[in-house]
Write a protein that holds these residues in place. Structure first.
Motif, mmCIF file in Angstrom:
data_model
loop_
_atom_site.group_PDB
_atom_site.id
_atom_site.type_symbol
_atom_site.label_atom_id
_atom_site.label_comp_id
_atom_site.label_asym_id
_atom_site.label_seq_id
_atom_site.Cartn_x
_atom_site.Cartn_y
_atom_site.Cartn_z
ATOM 1 N N GLY A 14 15.431 12.234 -0.940
ATOM 2 C CA GLY A 14 15.844 12.878 0.296
ATOM 3 C C GLY A 14 14.736 12.960 1.320
ATOM 4 O O GLY A 14 14.996 13.257 2.490
ATOM 5 N N TYR A 15 13.492 12.682 0.901
ATOM 6 C CA TYR A 15 12.345 12.784 1.786
ATOM 7 C C TYR A 15 11.664 11.420 1.949
ATOM 8 O O TYR A 15 11.682 10.587 1.028
ATOM 9 C CB TYR A 15 11.330 13.791 1.247
ATOM 10 C CG TYR A 15 11.895 15.160 0.989
ATOM 11 C CD1 TYR A 15 12.144 16.037 2.040
ATOM 12 C CD2 TYR A 15 12.177 15.591 -0.304
ATOM 13 C CE1 TYR A 15 12.661 17.305 1.806
ATOM 14 C CE2 TYR A 15 12.696 16.854 -0.548
ATOM 15 C CZ TYR A 15 12.934 17.707 0.501
ATOM 16 O OH TYR A 15 13.442 18.957 0.268
ATOM 17 N N SER A 16 11.054 11.211 3.110
ATOM 18 C CA SER A 16 10.326 9.978 3.374
ATOM 19 C C SER A 16 9.210 9.799 2.349
ATOM 20 O O SER A 16 8.460 10.736 2.064
ATOM 21 C CB SER A 16 9.740 10.033 4.782
ATOM 22 O OG SER A 16 8.925 8.909 5.037
ATOM 23 N N GLY A 17 9.105 8.598 1.808
ATOM 24 C CA GLY A 17 8.109 8.296 0.792
ATOM 25 C C GLY A 17 8.705 8.135 -0.589
ATOM 26 O O GLY A 17 8.057 7.604 -1.498
ATOM 27 N N PHE A 18 9.949 8.574 -0.764
ATOM 28 C CA PHE A 18 10.618 8.447 -2.058
ATOM 29 C C PHE A 18 10.685 6.990 -2.504
ATOM 30 O O PHE A 18 10.633 6.686 -3.698
ATOM 31 C CB PHE A 18 12.015 9.055 -1.966
ATOM 32 C CG PHE A 18 12.877 8.826 -3.178
ATOM 33 C CD1 PHE A 18 12.629 9.488 -4.362
ATOM 34 C CD2 PHE A 18 13.947 7.935 -3.124
ATOM 35 C CE1 PHE A 18 13.425 9.288 -5.485
ATOM 36 C CE2 PHE A 18 14.752 7.724 -4.233
ATOM 37 C CZ PHE A 18 14.490 8.404 -5.422
ATOM 38 N N GLU A 19 10.788 6.082 -1.516
ATOM 39 C CA GLU A 19 10.919 4.657 -1.823
ATOM 40 C C GLU A 19 9.668 4.080 -2.484
ATOM 41 O O GLU A 19 9.711 2.979 -3.053
ATOM 42 C CB GLU A 19 11.245 3.881 -0.547
ATOM 43 C CG GLU A 19 10.143 3.874 0.502
ATOM 44 C CD GLU A 19 10.127 5.118 1.388
ATOM 45 O OE1 GLU A 19 9.338 5.149 2.355
ATOM 46 O OE2 GLU A 19 10.903 6.074 1.119
ATOM 47 N N ASN A 20 8.560 4.797 -2.431
ATOM 48 C CA ASN A 20 7.314 4.308 -3.027
ATOM 49 C C ASN A 20 7.085 4.819 -4.441
ATOM 50 O O ASN A 20 6.030 4.554 -5.030
ATOM 51 C CB ASN A 20 6.131 4.728 -2.149
ATOM 52 C CG ASN A 20 6.226 4.176 -0.745
ATOM 53 O OD1 ASN A 20 6.638 3.031 -0.549
ATOM 54 N ND2 ASN A 20 5.861 4.981 0.245
ATOM 55 N N ASN A 21 8.034 5.546 -4.987
ATOM 56 C CA ASN A 21 7.856 6.144 -6.312
ATOM 57 C C ASN A 21 7.730 5.105 -7.405
ATOM 58 O O ASN A 21 8.230 3.968 -7.291
ATOM 59 C CB ASN A 21 9.050 7.059 -6.643
ATOM 60 C CG ASN A 21 9.002 8.374 -5.897
ATOM 61 O OD1 ASN A 21 8.127 8.598 -5.075
ATOM 62 N ND2 ASN A 21 9.962 9.245 -6.168
ATOM 63 N N VAL A 22 7.065 5.510 -8.483
ATOM 64 C CA VAL A 22 7.015 4.735 -9.721
ATOM 65 C C VAL A 22 7.528 5.640 -10.829
ATOM 66 O O VAL A 22 7.579 6.861 -10.672
ATOM 67 C CB VAL A 22 5.586 4.256 -10.028
ATOM 68 C CG1 VAL A 22 5.062 3.355 -8.902
ATOM 69 C CG2 VAL A 22 4.650 5.435 -10.262
ATOM 70 N N PRO A 23 7.951 5.090 -11.960
ATOM 71 C CA PRO A 23 8.428 5.953 -13.046
ATOM 72 C C PRO A 23 7.368 6.978 -13.441
ATOM 73 O O PRO A 23 6.182 6.632 -13.558
ATOM 74 C CB PRO A 23 8.716 4.969 -14.186
ATOM 75 C CG PRO A 23 9.003 3.678 -13.490
ATOM 76 C CD PRO A 23 8.090 3.658 -12.292
ATOM 77 N N PRO A 24 7.752 8.240 -13.629
ATOM 78 C CA PRO A 24 6.771 9.250 -14.028
ATOM 79 C C PRO A 24 6.275 9.011 -15.440
ATOM 80 O O PRO A 24 6.957 8.370 -16.262
ATOM 81 C CB PRO A 24 7.560 10.565 -13.936
ATOM 82 C CG PRO A 24 8.981 10.150 -14.187
ATOM 83 C CD PRO A 24 9.124 8.796 -13.549
ATOM 84 N N LEU A 25 5.090 9.515 -15.718
ATOM 85 C CA LEU A 25 4.558 9.416 -17.078
ATOM 86 C C LEU A 25 5.437 10.227 -18.023
ATOM 87 O O LEU A 25 5.904 11.314 -17.693
ATOM 88 C CB LEU A 25 3.129 9.948 -17.119
ATOM 89 C CG LEU A 25 2.112 9.242 -16.207
ATOM 90 C CD1 LEU A 25 0.759 9.943 -16.288
ATOM 91 C CD2 LEU A 25 1.995 7.775 -16.558
ATOM 92 N N THR A 26 5.624 9.702 -19.210
ATOM 93 C CA THR A 26 6.469 10.385 -20.196
ATOM 94 C C THR A 26 5.695 10.747 -21.452
ATOM 95 O O THR A 26 6.288 11.200 -22.435
ATOM 96 C CB THR A 26 7.677 9.512 -20.569
ATOM 97 O OG1 THR A 26 7.224 8.231 -21.023
ATOM 98 C CG2 THR A 26 8.603 9.328 -19.375
ATOM 99 N N THR A 27 4.404 10.529 -21.419
ATOM 100 C CA THR A 27 3.538 10.969 -22.515
ATOM 101 C C THR A 27 2.392 11.758 -21.904
ATOM 102 O O THR A 27 2.096 11.654 -20.716
ATOM 103 C CB THR A 27 2.969 9.782 -23.310
ATOM 104 O OG1 THR A 27 2.245 8.920 -22.414
ATOM 105 C CG2 THR A 27 4.088 8.997 -23.973
ATOM 106 N N ILE A 28 1.743 12.560 -22.743
ATOM 107 C CA ILE A 28 0.641 13.389 -22.248
ATOM 108 C C ILE A 28 -0.594 12.522 -22.127
ATOM 109 O O ILE A 28 -1.128 12.041 -23.106
ATOM 110 C CB ILE A 28 0.379 14.551 -23.208
ATOM 111 C CG1 ILE A 28 1.620 15.358 -23.323
ATOM 112 C CG2 ILE A 28 -0.847 15.328 -22.776
ATOM 113 C CD1 ILE A 28 1.631 16.742 -22.989
ATOM 114 N N GLU A 29 -1.026 12.334 -20.905
ATOM 115 C CA GLU A 29 -2.264 11.617 -20.641
ATOM 116 C C GLU A 29 -3.159 12.561 -19.872
ATOM 117 O O GLU A 29 -2.883 12.887 -18.723
ATOM 118 C CB GLU A 29 -1.991 10.339 -19.837
ATOM 119 C CG GLU A 29 -1.124 9.340 -20.590
ATOM 120 C CD GLU A 29 -0.933 8.049 -19.820
ATOM 121 O OE1 GLU A 29 -1.713 7.810 -18.867
ATOM 122 O OE2 GLU A 29 -0.026 7.288 -20.171
ATOM 123 N N SER A 30 -4.195 13.016 -20.517
ATOM 124 C CA SER A 30 -5.080 14.005 -19.891
ATOM 125 C C SER A 30 -5.717 13.436 -18.637
ATOM 126 O O SER A 30 -6.315 12.366 -18.646
ATOM 127 C CB SER A 30 -6.163 14.438 -20.879
ATOM 128 O OG SER A 30 -7.025 15.362 -20.277
#
Length: 611
Positions: free
Chosen positions: A593-609
C-alpha cells in the motif's frame, strides 16, 4: 575529550618552543592525557552498570506517555475509539490516505508519531542488546540469580519492543546483539520468527525475574503478561491461557475490588476513581498493578508531565456560545468559576468517537461511565466572567443547541464530546492552566490479563470460560455479567475499550487480532473470514474501524477542510523512507500500500544474528 587533549598538547608545544626549544622537551607530550576513564568496558564491568543501562529502557518506555502529543495518541487515533481532533490546520493524521506515506512527516507533534515508534522501538532494542551482549562482563555478581535477573529484564525490554513493532510494521529487522560498528545491511525478518524468539526468551526469563520488586522495575508478572500477548500473537492459545493463569493465580497480583488510597474515605468516589489516582497506581497496596512507568514531580529524570487533560479533554474554553449569543466559556485560572482547575485545559487533540463515548456503554450502572468519573459537556457551565452581569445563562450548564435547535458550538469535533475524567484528570500544580501533571502510569494491569485470557478462551471456542474472565472486569465496575452466548471478539474489544481507554495500545491489539483472523480463517462476528494472501486489502482491522468509527470514510471534514479517510493497508504503518534508503547494503521491506513495496525481497525466515 579528544579536543581538550589536543588543546592541552598544543599549549605544551608552545611553552616548550618559547622557553627552551622543542628539542629539549620530552616526547611524552605526544601521549593524550585522558580526562576520564569512561568506556563501555569500564562501565559494564559491574552489575550496577548493566542496571544503569536498563534505566534507558525504562525512560524510553515512559516517553510513550509523557509530554505534548505523546506517541500513544497515534495508537489510539488509528483505531475505532478516537480520531485526531485538531481541526484548524492540515498535517494531523486525519486524511490518512493522503498524509500517511513513507516520506511524510512521521514524527512530529502536529502530525503523528509513527516514526517515533520505529526509531524509539529500535533504540529500546539497542539498549537491551547492550546488556544482553555484555551480561558476562561484570565480575561482581553475588549469584547466578542476580546475573539472570538482569538478563531476564533485558529480554523483557527487547521483547516488548518487538511485540509492538511486529504489530505496527509487520516484518522488521531482527537484532539480537549489540552493534559496535557501522552497519548498512539490515534485512527484514518474518514477524512470526521474531515473535517465536521473543517467546523463547520470555519463557527463560520467567524463571529468573522475581515476583516482587520495586515499582517501575520489571516483575515476573510483566514477563507473564507480555508472554501471554506474544502467545496470542503466535496463535498459541493454550499457551496463552497457561501464561495468563500463572499470573492470575500466582499470588502476587489480584484485582482491586475494595476502596483504597488517597480518596478511600471520600464516599463520593468509588473503586474506579481510586484505581486511577496518581498516588495509588504505584502504591504497594494496589495489587492490580503489574508494570508502570513513573513520572513524579520534583524527581530527577522526570518529564514535563502526562499532559493527559490537554490531549483528551475537549477544547471547551472557546467555540461555545450561550443561547443569548455570547461567548460562554474561558479557561483563566482566576475566573470566578475556575472551571479549568476542575477539568484542565483541553485542546481536543484526541477526540473520542461515538463508539467509545456512547455505543459501548450498555449498562447504566457501570461506574466507569458514572457521573463524577465520566464527564459530559453538559456537566460544564458558562463561566465567562464578561457575561456575569449581562447574560442570564452565566453559571448554567452548557447546551449544544438553543430552544430553536440552533447549534451553539462552532466546532463540534474539537470542542464538544464526552471523556473519562477519572482516567485523564491529573493534578498539575506547576501550571496555572492545568494540562495534566506528573503521574505514574499503567503499562500492564491485571484487568487486562483477565481480558487477554478471555480472548484466548474465545479463540479456543471456550465461551463459558471467556465469559467468566470478562465478567470479572464488568462486575467490578458494577455492570451485569455477560452470558457465554454474548461473547465474541467484538464484546471483548468493547470491554477493552471500556476498561483500557487511554491505557492500551489499541492499534497494536487490533492488528494482532486481524493477523489471527487471517491466520486461522475463523469467521468474525461480522460474518466474514479473512486470509493472509490479501491481508493488506481485506482485513478485520479495517472492517472493525470503519464499522465503529463515525469519522473515517463517512465524509466528515474538519473546519479546515480535511476529510477523515482510511484504507485497509493502514493495518500496518509505513516504514519511514529514511530507514530504508539509508540501509544501502541490505533491504528493509516496505508494507503493501506504500511506495517502495515493489522493491521488497522475501523476509528472512531463520534467526540470523545482525552484528
Amino acid at each position: 575529550m579528544k579536543i581538550k587533549s589536543i588543546i592541552y598538547s598544543l599549549k605544551k608545544v608552545a611553552v616548550c618552543s618559547l622557553l627552551i626549544g622543542i628539542a629539549s622537551c620530552s616526547e611524552d607530550w605526544l601521549d593524550p592525557k585522558p580526562l576520564s576513564f569512561y568506556a563501555p568496558a569500564n562501565t559494564y564491568d559491574a552489575a550496577s552498570g548493566l542496571w544503569g543501562a536498563l534505566v534507558a529502557c525504562e525512560r524510553n518506555m515512559r516517553h510513550e506517555w509523557t509530554g505534548d502529543s505523546p506517541p500513544i495518541l497515534t495508537e489510539l487515533i488509528f483505531s475505532e475509539v478516537a480520531v485526531e481532533g485538531t481541526t484548524d490546520k492540515s498535517g494531523p493524521a486525519q486524511d490518512l490516505n493522503l498524509m500517511i506515506t513513507p516520506d511524510a512527516q512521521l514524527n512530529h507533534t502536529d502530525y503523528n508519531k509513527i516514526g517515533w515508534y520505529w526509531y524509539e522501538g529500535f533504540k529500546g532494542i539497542k539498549y537491551a542488546n547492550v546488556v544482553i551482549s555484555r551480561i558476562d562482563d561484570p565480575l561482581d555478581y553475588q549469584s547466578e540469580a542476580e546475573r539472570n535477573h538482569i538478563l531476564g529484564t533485558a529480554y523483557f525490554h527487547r521483547a516488548l519492543r518487538y511485540y509492538r513493532l511486529t504489530q505496527q510494521f509487520g516484518d522488521v529487522p531482527l537484532l539480537l546483539n549489540e552493534i559496535r560498528i557501522p552497519k548498512l545491511d539490515f534485512y527484514s525478518t518474518d514477524r512470526e520468527v521474531i515473535l517465536r524468539k521473543m517467546k523463547e526468551d520470555l519463557e527463560w526469563a520467567e524463571e529468573w525475574v522475581p515476583a516482587i520488586i520495586d515499582r517501575g522495575k520489571v516483575p515476573k508478572g510483566a514477563i507473564q503478561h507480555l508472554l501471554t500477548k506474544i502467545n496470542l500473537a503466535l496463535g498459541e492459545f493454550e499457551d496463552a491461557v497457561q501464561s495468563a493463569t500463572r499470573l492470575i493465580d500466582g499470588g502476587s497480583h489480584a484485582l482491586m475490588t475494595n476502596r483504597f488510597g488517597v480518596d478511600a474515605g471520600n464516599s463520593d468516589r468509588n473503586i474506579i476513581w481510586d484505581l486511577h489516582r496518581p498516588q495509588n497506581k504505584g502504591d504497594f497496596t494496589n495489587t492490580e498493578t503489574i508494570l508502570l512507568v513513573m513520572d513524579r514531580i520534583d524527581t530527577d529524570g522526570n518529564s514535563g508531565g502526562m499532559e493527559s487533560m490537554r490531549q483528551a479533554v475537549p477544547f471547551w474554553s472557546t467555540n461555545i456560545n450561550t443561547p443569548a449569543g455570547n461567548r460562554g466559556t474561558t479557561d483563566q485560572p482566576n475566573d470566578p468559576i475556575p472551571q479549568v482547575a476542575y477539568v484542565g485545559r483541553g485542546i481536543g487533540r484526541m477526540r473520542g468517537t461515538w463508539y467509545s463515548q456512547h455505543t459501548i456503554w450498555d449498562d447504566e450502572n457501570d461506574l466507569r461511565h458514572a457521573p463524577g468519573n465520566w464527564m459530559t459537556m453538559e456537566d460544564l457551565v458558562y463561566n465567562n466572567p464578561n457575561i456575569r452581569d449581562t447574560d442570564p445563562f452565566y453559571g448554567q450548564n452548557l447546551q449544544m443547541r438553543n430552544e430553536n435547535g440552533q447549534l451553539l458550538v462552532v466546532d463540534t469535533i474539537r470542542s464538544w464530546f464526552d471523556w473519562p475524567h477519572y482516567k485523564v484528570f491529573i493534578p498539575d500544580p506547576q501550571r496555572v492552566q492545568p494540562s495534566g501533571g506528573h503521574s505514574d502510569w499503567y503499562i500492564f494491569r491485571l484487568a487486562e490479563t483477565y481480558l487477554l485470557r478471555a480472548e484466548a478462551y474465545y479463540w479456543l471456542d471456550n465461551l463459558a470460560s471467556a465469559a467468566d474472565d470478562l465478567n470479572q472486569i464488568r462486575t467490578r465496575a458494577g455492570s451485569a455479567p455477560y452470558s457465554p452466548a454474548e461473547i465474541n471478539i467484538g464484546s471483548i474489544l468493547d470491554e477493552r475499550a471500556r476498561e483500557l481507554y487511554y491505557e492500551e495500545p489499541r492499534k497494536t491489539e487490533l492488528t494482532r487480532m486481524a493477523y489471527l483472523f487471517a491466520k486461522t480463517g475463523k469467521a468474525a462476528y461480522n460474518g466474514k473470514s479473512y486470509n493472509m494472501a490479501n491481508f493488506s486489502t481485506d482485513n478485520f482491522y479495517f472492517d472493525r474501524v470503519i464499522e465503529k468509527s463515525d469519522f473515517y470514510n463517512k465524509g466528515v471534514r474538519t473546519r479546515h477542510g480535511d476529510e477523515y479517510t482510511m484504507s485497509p493497508y493502514h493495518v500496518l504503518w509505513p516504514v519511514p523512507a529514511n530507514a530504508i534508503n539509508s540501509n544501502t547494503k541490505g533491504v528493509i521491506n516496505q508494507n503493501a500500500g506504500y511506495s517502495g513495496f515493489e522493491n521488497n525481497v522475501p523476509p528472512l525466515t531463520t534467526i540470523e544474528s545482525e552484528e
